[in-house]
Design an enzyme around this catalytic site. Sequence first.
Site, short mmCIF file in Angstrom:
data_model
loop_
_atom_site.label_atom_id
_atom_site.label_comp_id
_atom_site.label_asym_id
_atom_site.label_seq_id
_atom_site.Cartn_x
_atom_site.Cartn_y
_atom_site.Cartn_z
N ALA A 73 -11.80 18.12 -33.30
CA ALA A 73 -10.35 17.72 -33.50
C ALA A 73 -10.01 16.16 -33.84
CB ALA A 73 -9.37 17.86 -32.37
N ASN A 130 -6.97 19.68 -49.34
CA ASN A 130 -6.89 20.36 -48.15
C ASN A 130 -5.51 20.70 -47.59
OD1 ASN A 130 -7.53 21.00 -45.36
ND2 ASN A 130 -8.30 18.83 -44.54
N CYS A 133 -6.08 21.76 -42.68
CA CYS A 133 -6.62 21.18 -41.51
C CYS A 133 -5.98 21.88 -40.25
CB CYS A 133 -6.58 19.87 -41.65
SG CYS A 133 -7.34 19.00 -40.28
N LYS A 168 -8.75 24.01 -50.94
CA LYS A 168 -9.46 24.25 -49.91
C LYS A 168 -8.73 25.01 -48.77
CE LYS A 168 -12.69 22.53 -46.43
NZ LYS A 168 -13.63 21.49 -46.03
N ASN A 195 -12.25 26.24 -44.32
CA ASN A 195 -12.24 25.26 -43.52
C ASN A 195 -12.39 25.73 -41.80
OD1 ASN A 195 -11.42 22.65 -42.15
ND2 ASN A 195 -9.96 22.36 -43.81
N THR A 196 -12.24 25.15 -40.99
CA THR A 196 -12.75 25.49 -39.76
C THR A 196 -11.61 26.64 -39.05
OG1 THR A 196 -11.51 23.54 -38.67
CG2 THR A 196 -13.75 23.30 -39.06
N GLY A 268 -21.81 21.52 -44.13
CA GLY A 268 -21.01 20.63 -43.11
C GLY A 268 -21.70 20.35 -42.06
C1 LIG Z 1 -16.40 16.63 -37.76
C2 LIG Z 1 -15.72 17.28 -38.96
C3 LIG Z 1 -14.65 16.73 -39.78
C4 LIG Z 1 -14.11 17.37 -40.67
N1 LIG Z 1 -13.24 16.76 -41.76
C5 LIG Z 1 -12.65 17.30 -42.65
C6 LIG Z 1 -11.54 16.67 -43.83
O1 LIG Z 1 -11.47 15.47 -43.74
N2 LIG Z 1 -11.21 17.51 -44.62
C7 LIG Z 1 -11.59 18.75 -44.73
O2 LIG Z 1 -11.08 19.45 -45.85
N3 LIG Z 1 -12.49 19.45 -44.01
C8 LIG Z 1 -13.09 18.74 -42.89
N4 LIG Z 1 -13.89 19.45 -42.15
C9 LIG Z 1 -14.22 20.97 -42.54
C10 LIG Z 1 -15.71 21.04 -43.18
O3 LIG Z 1 -15.47 20.41 -44.45
C11 LIG Z 1 -16.08 22.46 -43.25
O4 LIG Z 1 -14.89 23.11 -44.00
C12 LIG Z 1 -16.13 23.10 -41.99
O5 LIG Z 1 -16.55 22.43 -41.09
C13 LIG Z 1 -17.02 24.40 -42.12
O6 LIG Z 1 -18.25 24.38 -42.64
P1 LIG Z 1 -19.33 24.07 -41.72
O7 LIG Z 1 -19.68 25.30 -40.76
O8 LIG Z 1 -20.50 24.08 -42.62
O9 LIG Z 1 -19.35 22.77 -40.99
C14 LIG Z 1 -14.38 18.78 -40.99
C15 LIG Z 1 -15.21 19.33 -40.29
C16 LIG Z 1 -16.02 18.68 -39.27
C17 LIG Z 1 -17.05 19.34 -38.44
#
Ligand SMILES: Cc1cc2nc3c(=O)[nH]c(=O)nc-3n(C[C@H](O)[C@H](O)[C@H](O)COP(=O)(O)O)c2cc1C
Length: 306
Positions: A73, A130, A133, A168, A195-196, A268
Amino acid sequence: MSMKPDLTVDIGGLPLQNPVLTASGTFGYAREFEHLVDLNRLGAIIVKGLSLEPTKGNPPPRIAETPCGMLNAIGLENVGIEAFVNEKLPFLQTLSPPLIVNIYGKLEDDYNRLATRIEDLEAVAGIEVNISCPNVKAGGMAFGVDPQAAFSVIRAVREQTRKFLAVKLSPNVSDITEIARAVEDAGADCISLINTLSAMAIDIETRRPRLANITGGLSGPAIKPVALRMVWQVARIAKVPVIGIGGIMTAADALEFFIAGASAVQVGTANFVNPHVTTDIIVGIEKFLADRNIAKISDLIGSLET
Ligand SMILES: Cc1cc2nc3c(=O)[nH]c(=O)nc-3n(C[C@H](O)[C@H](O)[C@H](O)COP(=O)(O)O)c2cc1C
């Protein structure tokens, strides 16, 4: 001896030397990884999400480990667009892979102003918007869970820029195809997902949430099957290319996404475990294709047999 496989792809008008990109927020502004990764080998570089003003993000703790993944977060801490242009861009523009700037706003107008500013930056190849989020109070995911709001914000951004435009999406919806259609109709060149996932964890001794923000976004291998399902669903109906994201740790993970229909992938959370994972994945994809005499990665994209 087989020939070196062709890893080039086109993601909606943006040609890439290979389909492996860095996921926003997990690779800083790239310089942080300069001593660990040959940055020029990457398919493209996507930097930490930028807002108009510098943002501190949420109070700590902002990260918690979970089985097969992590919760974050962060709340979109970033230097803001002007410091990015002055302090980060001079290094980034020395690199050869296309640079994609991820943007985030609270209001539709924030997105417009960011897009207008970025349109003037020659060193930036494209924008990833994005609208997904889960960790901010205003904006962010609100645009990504409602097809009309998604359409409206992306159409407004489209009017400000001729650059490559990816959107995204959030997995925190019941029908991902509805949102995908809306952003495609609004003029997106490409759809990035996912995204997450909105999630939480609790310390049973203190009975407090593990994150100060209470809820956060789940990423890492735990979300890969969800991401893969959504990529498959969207790739089937979208006219524009899809970039797969979610829990990709190895070349085999990435290959699953290509077979499901992704034209490229973003890595990521894996960067936190193994900082040169992106290079390992590129090498692994190349080897997989060469071993099977598959001439080009594009032959694999969307090749799922059902
Ligand atoms: C610590 C962290 C920071 C993130 N910051 C952003 C962000 O600034 N903008 C965004 O679009 N996604 C952000 N994400 C999401 C990632 O780009 C990605 O969509 C998500 O983590 C799923 O991929 P993964 O399982 O390979 O991490 C962030 C994820 C993490 C873990």
